[in-house]
Design a protein around this motif. Structure first.
Motif, PDB file in Angstrom:
ATOM      1  N   GLU A  84       0.782  -1.198  -0.058  1.00 35.70           N
ATOM      2  CA  GLU A  84      -0.033  -0.047   0.012  1.00 35.70           C
ATOM      3  C   GLU A  84       0.862   1.249   0.100  1.00 35.70           C
ATOM      4  O   GLU A  84       0.479   2.244  -0.472  1.00 35.70           O
ATOM      5  N   TYR A  85       1.862   1.124   0.896  1.00 40.78           N
ATOM      6  CA  TYR A  85       2.811   2.314   0.926  1.00 40.78           C
ATOM      7  C   TYR A  85       3.608   2.708  -0.363  1.00 40.78           C
ATOM      8  O   TYR A  85       3.473   3.748  -0.849  1.00 40.78           O
ATOM      9  N   TYR A  86       4.038   1.313  -1.061  1.00 42.91           N
ATOM     10  CA  TYR A  86       4.603   1.793  -2.220  1.00 42.91           C
ATOM     11  C   TYR A  86       3.645   2.525  -3.441  1.00 42.91           C
ATOM     12  O   TYR A  86       4.082   3.308  -4.137  1.00 42.91           O
ATOM     13  N   ARG A  87       2.338   1.847  -3.246  1.00 45.29           N
ATOM     14  CA  ARG A  87       1.434   2.443  -4.341  1.00 45.29           C
ATOM     15  C   ARG A  87       1.181   3.944  -4.184  1.00 45.29           C
ATOM     16  O   ARG A  87       1.164   4.724  -5.032  1.00 45.29           O
ATOM     17  N   ALA A  88       1.121   4.191  -2.892  1.00 47.51           N
ATOM     18  CA  ALA A  88       0.718   5.482  -2.509  1.00 47.51           C
ATOM     19  C   ALA A  88       1.839   6.370  -2.738  1.00 47.51           C
ATOM     20  O   ALA A  88       1.818   7.735  -2.835  1.00 47.51           O
ATOM     21  N   HIS A  89       2.957   5.948  -2.823  1.00 51.29           N
ATOM     22  CA  HIS A  89       4.288   6.908  -2.890  1.00 51.29           C
ATOM     23  C   HIS A  89       5.236   6.285  -3.939  1.00 51.29           C
ATOM     24  O   HIS A  89       6.203   5.544  -3.753  1.00 51.29           O
ATOM     25  N   ARG A 121      13.621   4.409  -6.218  1.00 47.03           N
ATOM     26  CA  ARG A 121      13.827   5.102  -7.318  1.00 47.03           C
ATOM     27  C   ARG A 121      15.274   4.259  -7.841  1.00 47.03           C
ATOM     28  O   ARG A 121      15.984   3.971  -7.080  1.00 47.03           O
ATOM     29  N   PRO A 122      15.761   3.943  -9.160  1.00 46.83           N
ATOM     30  CA  PRO A 122      14.673   4.435 -10.199  1.00 46.83           C
ATOM     31  C   PRO A 122      13.468   3.482 -10.328  1.00 46.83           C
ATOM     32  O   PRO A 122      13.470   2.450  -9.497  1.00 46.83           O
ATOM     33  N   LYS A 123      12.669   3.788 -11.303  1.00 53.47           N
ATOM     34  CA  LYS A 123      11.539   2.765 -11.417  1.00 53.47           C
ATOM     35  C   LYS A 123      11.774   1.609 -11.646  1.00 53.47           C
ATOM     36  O   LYS A 123      10.982   0.656 -11.086  1.00 53.47           O
ATOM     37  N   ARG A 134      13.916  -0.285 -10.289  1.00 53.11           N
ATOM     38  CA  ARG A 134      14.166  -0.914  -8.728  1.00 53.11           C
ATOM     39  C   ARG A 134      12.621  -0.962  -8.199  1.00 53.11           C
ATOM     40  O   ARG A 134      12.408  -1.896  -7.359  1.00 53.11           O
ATOM     41  N   TYR A 135      11.840   0.120  -8.309  1.00 56.96           N
ATOM     42  CA  TYR A 135      10.666   0.127  -7.866  1.00 56.96           C
ATOM     43  C   TYR A 135       9.718  -1.226  -8.050  1.00 56.96           C
ATOM     44  O   TYR A 135       9.272  -1.791  -7.361  1.00 56.96           O
ATOM     45  N   ASN A 136       9.915  -1.578  -9.538  1.00 50.68           N
ATOM     46  CA  ASN A 136       9.207  -2.622 -10.260  1.00 50.68           C
ATOM     47  C   ASN A 136       9.608  -4.003  -9.542  1.00 50.68           C
ATOM     48  O   ASN A 136       8.845  -4.863  -9.174  1.00 50.68           O
ATOM     49  N   GLU A 137      10.793  -4.122  -9.396  1.00 50.04           N
ATOM     50  CA  GLU A 137      11.534  -5.183  -8.849  1.00 50.04           C
ATOM     51  C   GLU A 137      11.000  -5.751  -7.325  1.00 50.04           C
ATOM     52  O   GLU A 137      10.742  -6.712  -6.993  1.00 50.04           O
ATOM     53  N   VAL A 138      11.087  -4.534  -6.552  1.00 43.71           N
ATOM     54  CA  VAL A 138      10.871  -4.582  -5.068  1.00 43.71           C
ATOM     55  C   VAL A 138       9.437  -4.884  -4.888  1.00 43.71           C
ATOM     56  O   VAL A 138       9.092  -5.773  -4.372  1.00 43.71           O
ATOM     57  N   TYR A 139       8.615  -4.209  -5.987  1.00 39.61           N
ATOM     58  CA  TYR A 139       7.171  -4.472  -5.580  1.00 39.61           C
ATOM     59  C   TYR A 139       6.618  -5.847  -5.836  1.00 39.61           C
ATOM     60  O   TYR A 139       6.146  -6.459  -5.250  1.00 39.61           O
ATOM     61  N   SER A 140       7.243  -6.378  -7.054  1.00 40.82           N
ATOM     62  CA  SER A 140       6.966  -7.906  -7.424  1.00 40.82           C
ATOM     63  C   SER A 140       7.574  -8.718  -6.332  1.00 40.82           C
ATOM     64  O   SER A 140       6.926  -9.668  -5.873  1.00 40.82           O
ATOM     65  N   PHE A 141       8.736  -8.530  -5.696  1.00 41.02           N
ATOM     66  CA  PHE A 141       9.375  -9.179  -4.699  1.00 41.02           C
ATOM     67  C   PHE A 141       8.339  -9.239  -3.759  1.00 41.02           C
ATOM     68  O   PHE A 141       8.157 -10.557  -2.864  1.00 41.02           O
ATOM     69  N   VAL A 142       7.881  -8.221  -3.195  1.00 46.42           N
ATOM     70  CA  VAL A 142       6.918  -8.250  -1.942  1.00 46.42           C
ATOM     71  C   VAL A 142       5.615  -8.779  -2.242  1.00 46.42           C
ATOM     72  O   VAL A 142       5.193  -9.526  -1.584  1.00 46.42           O
ATOM     73  N   GLU A 143       5.232  -8.492  -3.506  1.00 40.72           N
ATOM     74  CA  GLU A 143       3.908  -9.351  -3.914  1.00 40.72           C
ATOM     75  C   GLU A 143       4.145 -10.698  -3.724  1.00 40.72           C
ATOM     76  O   GLU A 143       3.066 -11.421  -3.457  1.00 40.72           O
TER      77      GLU A 143
END
Ligand code: ME8
Length: 631
Positions: A172-177, A182-184, A186-195
């Motif tokens: 939720e925090y990633y989505r809201a922020h 950064r950069p994007k 890394r955001y995507n990588e981290v997001y799918s790791f947590v997902e």
């Protein structure tokens, strides 16, 4: 009130001496901190060392000394290196500092009281080199996916952090922020790791002795990453100085290499959430310096020692190279040829020559007089407008954490000022006393131009900036304004800023491969001027550049030759990163018969000198437009 800006680097392990990768992160953080100070922010810059854990314990064991002795030894090398590089940190934190341990214990207690730390037993494949357990997902061969070393199966009683509880809040925090990581990419990588799901994390070890004992259970030592990450809090007073902590936390940016982004973007915010502390604004993961396409790292034994590099090229050119040559966030292959090119082109040619030209003019012509100078004319107005344009790009880029783009904007202005000097022909004006008022205007504009250049370069080249500013003795009101009526108290002239590197110094660092020596041809086989005129040589602007896949040497360039944009192929990829060429003005032979190189058509050829087998592309002083005939 001043804007607060709190920036951190990782704290580095003390199992070995610093290498170019550590210098990189620290120089980038320092440059950003300097930029923010110049913008009037209240800056706090934290760096330090990570001294606990098995890795340090093992290295010390091999040397027959205690871990603390090893830490003291390596830390003194960090101190020396940061001093040499003029790293202006606000605080250097060591995880063996007492104040640090106090803060770590407080954080541990708070999270435990909250119910997010519990005792259990852990079993898993552990990489000692990277100090982490490898998840099933990452490895089939039981080798560490990062360093390639074998992992050990460990089983131990320990305390766990309830990381699983934070999967949803983190997402939720990633989505809201969306700018939190950064950069994007890394955001995507981290997001799918947590997902993909989070397992609870063991945060103590019974198998290690060198660390902070867990509160109330001395058989357990706090896991090195829980200990290390807490430095960002304890470095600003957490657990010891509440007032300072209130003032500084949260951090504006944690800067680090992408190797440790997961610790910073998953574990760290989860710990902070558990302790009800605000999260940092940005986690910025930069790319790696590679050697032969592999990460430069101590475990792989392929690191570049910054010391000889700085001896050969100087400290400031190394700072400049690291900041300018690669876009923050991307990987880059290290090549000494690229350092040399940055030195010779940007520093010796562009900046150094401009500075010497102007200093020489000022010392020959003497003090320009404001009251005598003619009013500002179109050439000065154009230069001024150019300055404001470059300054905007510079500020926006630094604020977006892109020092390379910021410096490119500074260099655009350096080129513009060089062009102004050439076009105003001050040496001709100097010969005619009647032209003195015009000359004074030119000299004042040059001095003002140099003054703002000193400001532009300060984050990268603090010493050069100081030296330029000192010779100008400018008043320092409205520093960022381009002021045609500014008063200067010129000092005596200075030594050249960046003398061109002599050949013998250049090759010191590199493995010298046997190369057929290019010799200067003797004066024979003379051609007539008509022969020469057969060549259609033109100024061309590089519009885009990319590597030719499957080759080491070839770049495919799209160049504007005035009448059209066409494709040429050049064998310069070993020395030039493609993106650094974009915007450059080069010389192209436009009427060469087309050729096909590795399947790619080339319609023309660029001119370059070959220095010790390394191509150095011919460029221009000033900024001629694309299509201009070269003769
Ligand atoms: O990871 N290219 O310390 P460390 C670019 N103690 N940067 C590089 C690099 C390379 N090839 N190699 C290293 C640790 N770095 C932990 C950190 S923080 C709470 C704890 C830089 O000594 C980069 O910043 O292994 C990377 O993240 C860091 O050094 C790792 O340093």
């Amino acid at each position: 009130m001043k804007d607060k800006f709190y920036i951190t680097t990782p704290i580095y392990y003390v199992n070995d001496n610093p290498h170019l990768g550590h210098v990189y992160t620290t120089v980038v953080a320092d440059a950003i901190a300097r930029f923010k100070r110049a913008q009037g922010c209240d800056v706090f810059f934290l760096t330090g060392t990570d001294e606990h854990g098995q890795k340090v314990e093992k290295s010390a064991g091999k040397l027959g000394i205690t871990p603390k002795e090893l830490a003291d030894r390596v830390v003194s090398n960090y101190f020396k290196l940061w001093k040499k590089l003029e790293i202006q940190y606000s605080r250097f934190i060591r995880t063996t500092d007492d104040v640090h341990a106090k803060g770590v214990l407080r954080l541990f207690d708070i999270i435990r009281n909250k119910g997010d730390i519990y005792s259990g037993e852990y079993e898993g494949w552990y990489c000692t080199s990277c100090e982490k357990y490898i998840t099933e997902r990452e490895t089939e061969e039981r080798r560490c996916p990062d360093c390639g070393k074998e992992t050990d199966l460990l089983k131990e009683p320990c305390y766990f952090f309830r990381l699983s509880r934070y999967q949803v809040p983190l997402l939720e925090y990633y989505r809201a922020h969306p700018d939190f990581i950064r950069p994007k990419t890394r955001y995507n990588e981290v997001y799918s790791f947590v997902e993909g799901g989070l397992r609870d994390l063991s945060i103590t070890r019974s198998s290690i002795r060198w660390g902070i004992p867990a509160p109330g259970d001395p058989s357990q030592v706090i896991y090195v990453w829980f200990d290390a990450l807490s430095n960002y809090l304890t470095g600003v007073g957490y657990g010891t100085d509440d007032q300072e902590f209130e003032k500084r936390w949260p951090a504006t940016i944690h800067l680090m290499g992408k190797d440790i982004v997961r610790f910073h973007a998953v574990y760290w915010p989860a710990f902070l959430m558990a302790a009800d502390l605000p999260l940092p604004q940005t986690i910025f993961a930069h790319g790696w310096w590679l050697q032969d396409e592999r990460k430069m790292s101590k475990s792989l034994g392929n690191v570049i020692d910054p010391m000889p590099l700085m001896e050969t090229y100087g400290v400031e050119p190394v700072r400049y190279f690291l900041l300018r040559d690669v876009t923050l966030g991307l990987d880059s292959n290290f090549s000494e040829g690229a350092v040399r090119n940055r030195y010779n082109f940007d520093l010796a040619n562009d900046l150094g020559n401009l500075n010497s030209r102007i200093q020489k003019l000022l010392s020959t012509a003497g003090m320009p007089e404001l009251t005598r100078a003619v009013p500002v004319g179109p050439a000065e107005k154009t230069l001024e407008a150019n300055y404001y344009k470059c300054r905007k790009t510079y500020i926006d880029s630094f604020n977006a954490y892109s020092p390379s783009r910021a410096l490119a904007a500074a260099w655009e202005f350096i080129t513009a000022l060089n062009g102004y000097v050439t076009a105003s022909e001050p040496w001709t004006l100097l010969k005619d006393a009647a032209q003195r008022p015009r000359l004074d205007r030119v000299l004042l504009t040059c001095a003002e131009g140099l003054r703002v250049i000193a400001l532009f370069i300060e984050p990268a080249l603090p010493e050069a900036s100081r030296r330029i500013a000192d010779t100008l003795g400018a008043d320092h009101d409205d520093v960022w304004e381009f002021h045609p009526e500014r008063a200067f108290k010129l000092n005596t002239s200075m030594k050249p800023l960046f003398p061109r590197i002599e050949e013998k110094r250049e090759i010191k660092m590199e493995e010298v491969k046997e190369q057929p020596k290019e010799t200067t041809p003797a004066l024979e086989n003379l051609i007539s001027i008509e022969d020469f005129q057969k060549l259609d040589l033109r100024v061309a602007e590089v519009k885009s550049a990319e590597r030719v896949p499957g080759t080491k040497k070839l770049l495919k360039l799209m160049v504007d030759i005035g009448t059209e944009v066409r494709q040429i192929v050049a064998g310069i990829a070993e020395v030039y990163e493609p993106e650094t060429l974009v915007g450059k003005k080069i010389i192209v032979i436009a009427n060469l018969k087309p050729a096909v190189l590795r399947g790619v058509e080339s319609r023309g050829m660029l001119l370059a000198a070959s220095i010790d087998g390394h191509p150095v592309v011919a460029t221009f002083e000033g900024n001629p437009s694309a299509g201009t005939i070269v003769k």
